[in-house]
Design a protein around this motif. Structure first.
Motif, short mmCIF file in Angstrom:
data_model
loop_
_atom_site.label_atom_id
_atom_site.label_comp_id
_atom_site.label_asym_id
_atom_site.label_seq_id
_atom_site.Cartn_x
_atom_site.Cartn_y
_atom_site.Cartn_z
N ILE A 1 0.82 -1.21 0.00
CA ILE A 1 0.00 0.00 0.00
C ILE A 1 0.86 1.27 0.00
CG2 ILE A 1 -0.29 0.14 2.52
CD1 ILE A 1 -2.89 1.01 -0.20
N PRO B 1 -3.37 5.44 3.47
CA PRO B 1 -3.68 6.50 2.51
C PRO B 1 -4.52 7.62 3.12
CG PRO B 1 -4.03 4.36 1.50
CD PRO B 1 -3.75 4.11 2.96
N SER C 1 -4.24 -4.94 2.39
CA SER C 1 -5.19 -3.88 2.76
C SER C 1 -4.67 -3.22 4.03
CB SER C 1 -6.57 -4.49 3.02
OG SER C 1 -7.35 -3.59 3.77
N CYS C 2 -4.65 -1.88 4.06
CA CYS C 2 -4.11 -1.23 5.24
C CYS C 2 -5.05 -1.34 6.42
CB CYS C 2 -3.76 0.23 4.96
SG CYS C 2 -5.16 1.35 5.05
N GLY C 3 -6.30 -1.70 6.15
CA GLY C 3 -7.24 -1.94 7.24
C GLY C 3 -7.92 -0.69 7.75
N GLN C 4 -7.66 0.42 7.10
CA GLN C 4 -8.17 1.69 7.58
C GLN C 4 -9.67 1.84 7.37
OE1 GLN C 4 -7.02 6.36 6.79
NE2 GLN C 4 -6.35 4.83 5.39
N CYS C 5 -10.18 1.37 6.21
CA CYS C 5 -11.61 1.53 5.99
C CYS C 5 -12.31 0.17 5.88
CB CYS C 5 -11.89 2.44 4.80
SG CYS C 5 -11.35 1.82 3.22
N CYS D 1 -13.01 -2.17 2.50
CA CYS D 1 -11.85 -2.89 1.98
C CYS D 1 -11.36 -3.94 2.97
CB CYS D 1 -10.75 -1.89 1.64
SG CYS D 1 -9.15 -2.60 1.29
N ARG D 2 -11.22 -3.56 4.25
CA ARG D 2 -10.70 -4.51 5.25
C ARG D 2 -11.59 -5.74 5.35
NH1 ARG D 2 -11.20 -1.52 9.49
NH2 ARG D 2 -13.17 -2.46 10.11
N ALA E 1 -14.65 2.34 -0.93
CA ALA E 1 -13.31 2.22 -0.36
C ALA E 1 -12.57 3.55 -0.52
CB ALA E 1 -12.54 1.09 -1.02
N LYS E 2 -11.65 3.79 0.41
CA LYS E 2 -10.99 5.09 0.46
C LYS E 2 -9.93 5.26 -0.62
CE LYS E 2 -8.62 8.01 3.83
NZ LYS E 2 -8.24 8.14 5.24
N CYS E 3 -9.25 4.19 -0.99
CA CYS E 3 -8.16 4.37 -1.96
C CYS E 3 -8.22 3.33 -3.08
CB CYS E 3 -6.80 4.30 -1.27
SG CYS E 3 -6.17 2.64 -1.06
N LEU F 1 -6.60 0.73 -3.73
CA LEU F 1 -6.50 -0.70 -3.46
C LEU F 1 -7.89 -1.32 -3.34
CD1 LEU F 1 -4.01 -2.56 -1.18
CD2 LEU F 1 -6.41 -3.15 -1.14
N GLY F 2 -8.66 -0.78 -2.40
CA GLY F 2 -10.00 -1.33 -2.18
C GLY F 2 -10.90 -1.16 -3.39
S1 SF4 Z 1 -9.20 0.95 0.48
FE1 SF4 Z 1 -7.18 1.80 0.82
S2 SF4 Z 1 -7.45 3.02 2.68
FE2 SF4 Z 1 -9.18 1.61 2.62
S3 SF4 Z 1 -8.47 -0.17 3.84
FE3 SF4 Z 1 -8.07 -0.58 1.66
S4 SF4 Z 1 -5.94 0.02 1.47
FE4 SF4 Z 1 -6.68 1.02 3.31
#
Ligand code: SF4
Ligand code: FMN
Lengths: 176, 394
Positions: free
Chosen positions: B157, B175, B324-328, B331-332, B369-371, B373-374
């Motif tokens: 990420i 992100p 996944s960074c797990g922030q949102c 996506c997580r 999803a925020k970014c 990746l998701g």
């Molecule tokens: S969509 Fe992006 S910000 Fe959200 S959990 Fe996945 S990697 Fe993180």
């Protein structure tokens, strides 16, 4: 330099050496790294990487020391470290094997290579050998798909692996 | 409708030209505006995946007022199946560094960074040496600009530009919301130009040979050449520079093993194209009038008929779940549920139409999803499930 200046300088040097003798090797390492990279938040990753270079992992003790040296909450240091897969917070062996498990390596015989490693070192993925020399991990794409299967041992790359080839490589590491 | 573009090989990026001092001298004599115009008329777009026009990026950063600005080279190369940036940094690092100095000149930056993924640690010493040469050069001509390598620590990420800034700031690589964009609010909240390694290397070609030379290659909306990382079931895996706009059919003709069942274009976050759609698919940025046009960071993975597409999808989903960074939440939790879901269908614990529920989940992820990746998990998921549904079930 005047006599007074010389005297003052000697005193400071003595104090530094004195302080260092009372510091544990890890404390000294962390202090040196912070001197080199700085004590701002932006220096946290380089400092942690420096500790991992020496110790192969970040112990609780190192993380608390980093927090103290850089004036950060220990929880922040721990929270940051655990985000990154190359900053291990579990004790690791001297040689960390990271076998790529992403699609192309998986298709090109990664499992056979992994079995050969496990068989030879008598450890499973995620474990460290009893003598503390080898740790075995799986990792995501190493960017060597055209020479799959691939692995890293510490910072060195090995490509086009076969069970035979990996046995030879490990035999060499065993005598290191 | 079949596209008529042939595969056209090119040799710019890796052509070894020991003339960077001359080229850089020429560049620094030009005004920022002239250089920006050159880049804009070349129509170079970012080669890191998103395809943003590079000239425009430099222009916005140059116009933003700030006491500090930064130039960052994104060498985090983590997309499965991509390995071209490593080769550039190994073989022609001076092209990337020339571009960084040029960018610093254009936007008025005094500091530059190369964010190098930890997996490429072995490149570091050689790269440091080349950086020293450049810093010496800058000192000689009294240009206040320094370049540092910042090592990543193993997180896909962190290739996302705002996650990369967070990581450089010593934090978890999570992100940020966009806007604000990096050109106004980047590293340390300052205007930052962040470009992919390959994008920077292309500017060398443009500055040396002129925008026209570059523009004349490729097709409309997709100008110039691109490096392709070819892997999987192919007799000739490796890195190839090709003009953009070719049809996937021609590509498979050249690189396939005669039994190509599908090609994954753009890595795990890209699309899987089945054999029946090869002829209608072109490789380039969106905007072409005929057929489907797929952008790619350069990852081309070929699969022959011996491969199970279920295993491929399973592998990608595991990748996303781990990275996944797990922030949102979409996506997580989404990545976890997709993986659990396809396993359940495969084992017969869920009916086949459960796949449609999962498809709707990826759609939700795409919107919420925020970014990137998701948002892009839907790409590979839907293209694999829709084209190889039976393989998911039986
Ligand atoms: S969509 Fe992006 S910000 Fe959200 S959990 Fe996945 S990697 Fe993180
Ligand atoms: C999940 C994710 C991973 C990314 N990884 C990379 C990467 O490894 N290298 C890269 O250059 N760009 C990567 N990008 C794209 C960057 O965010 C950014 O768009 C790019 O560095 C801009 O450079 P360019 O305009 O030259 O392409 C990634 C984006 C996302 C969403």
């Amino acid at each position: 330099m005047s006599y007074q200046e010389l005297n003052a300088a000697t005193k400071t040097i003595n104090l530094i050496t004195l302080k260092k003798t009372f510091m544990s090797p890890i404390q000294t390492l962390i202090k040196d790294l912070a001197d080199k990279h700085g004590r701002r938040r932006e220096s946290l990753l380089p400092v942690m990487q420096g500790v991992v270079e020496q110790e192969n992992f970040l112990s609780e003790y190192s993380m608390v020391e980093i927090a103290r040296e850089m004036d950060l909450p220990a929880a922040e240091v721990y929270g940051t470290a655990t985000f990154y897969s190359f900053l291990e917070v579990k004790k690791m062996g001297k040689f960390i094997i990271r076998m790529c498990k992403t699609i192309t390596c998986a298709m090109k015989g990664k499992n056979q290579v992994l079995f050969a490693i496990q068989d030879m070192l008598k450890i499973k993925v995620g474990e460290t050998s009893a003598d503390g020399r080898f740790s075995l991990l799986e990792t995501n794409c190493l960017g060597l798909c055209h020479k799959a299967p691939a692995m890293l041992i510490n910072h060195d790359i090995y490509t086009d692996l076969t069970p035979e080839k990996v046995r030879e490589i490990l035999t060499e590491y065993m005598s290191k | 409708m079949a596209t008529s573009y042939q595969l056209k090989r090119a040799d710019f990026i890796f052509k070894n030209e020991n003339d960077w001092e001359e080229i850089l001298g020429k560049i620094l004599k030009q005004s920022p505006q002239e250089l920006i115009n050159e880049l804009i008329s070349s129509e170079l777009k970012g080669r890191g995946g998103a395809g943003f026009p590079t000239g425009l990026k430099w222009k916005v950063a140059s116009e933003t007022k700030s006491d500090k600005k930064y130039v960052i080279c994104n060498a985090d190369e983590g997309e499965p199946g991509t390995f071209k940036d490593r080769e550039i940094l190994q073989r022609v690092p001076y092209k990337v560094l020339t571009a960084m100095v040029a960018c610093a000149h254009v936007i008025g930056a005094k500091e530059g960074f190369i964010y190098l993924r930890n997996e490429y640690w072995f490149l570091r010493d050689e790269l440091e040496k080349v950086i020293d040469e450049f810093e010496y050069y800058c000192k000689e001509i009294k240009l206040d600009f320094s370049i540092q390598i910042f090592m990543g620590s193993g997180a896909y990420i962190c290739g996302e530009e705002t996650a990369l800034f967070e990581s450089m700031e010593g934090k978890r690589g999570e992100p940020r919301n966009k806007p604000p964009y990096p050109t106004t609010y980047g590293y340390m909240g300052k205007p930052t130009v962040i470009n992919n390694v390959e994008t920077l290397a292309h500017t060398y070609t443009i500055f040396k040979y002129g925008a026209k030379k570059f523009y004349d290659l490729g097709v409309q909306y997709s100008r110039g050449t691109k490096l392709f990382s070819v892997s999987g079931d192919t007799p000739k895996p490796g890195i190839y520079e090709l003009e953009l706009g070719m049809s996937l059919q021609d590509f498979v003709h050249e690189f396939g093993d005669g039994d190509t069942k599908a090609v994954q274009v753009g890595g795990a976050s890209g699309f899987l194209v089945p054999r029946k759609k090869f002829a209608d698919t072109a490789i380039g940025y969106q905007g072409k009038l005929t057929g489907i046009s797929l952008p790619t960071g350069g990852s081309m993975m070929l699969f022959n008929s011996s491969r199970s597409m279920y295993n491929v999808l399973d592998n990608y989903l595991e990748f996303f779940r781990e990275e996944s960074c797990g922030q949102c939440t979409p996506c997580r939790v989404g990545c976890q549920q997709l993986l659990i879901g396809i396993k359940a269908v495969k084992r017969g614990e869920k009916p086949a139409n459960y796949l449609d529920k999962l498809l709707r989940l990826t759609e939700t992820m795409q919107y919420t999803a925020k970014c990137g990746l998701g948002q892009s998990v839907a790409n590979s998921f839907s293209s694999i499930v829709e084209n190889f549904r039976e393989e998911m079930i039986y």
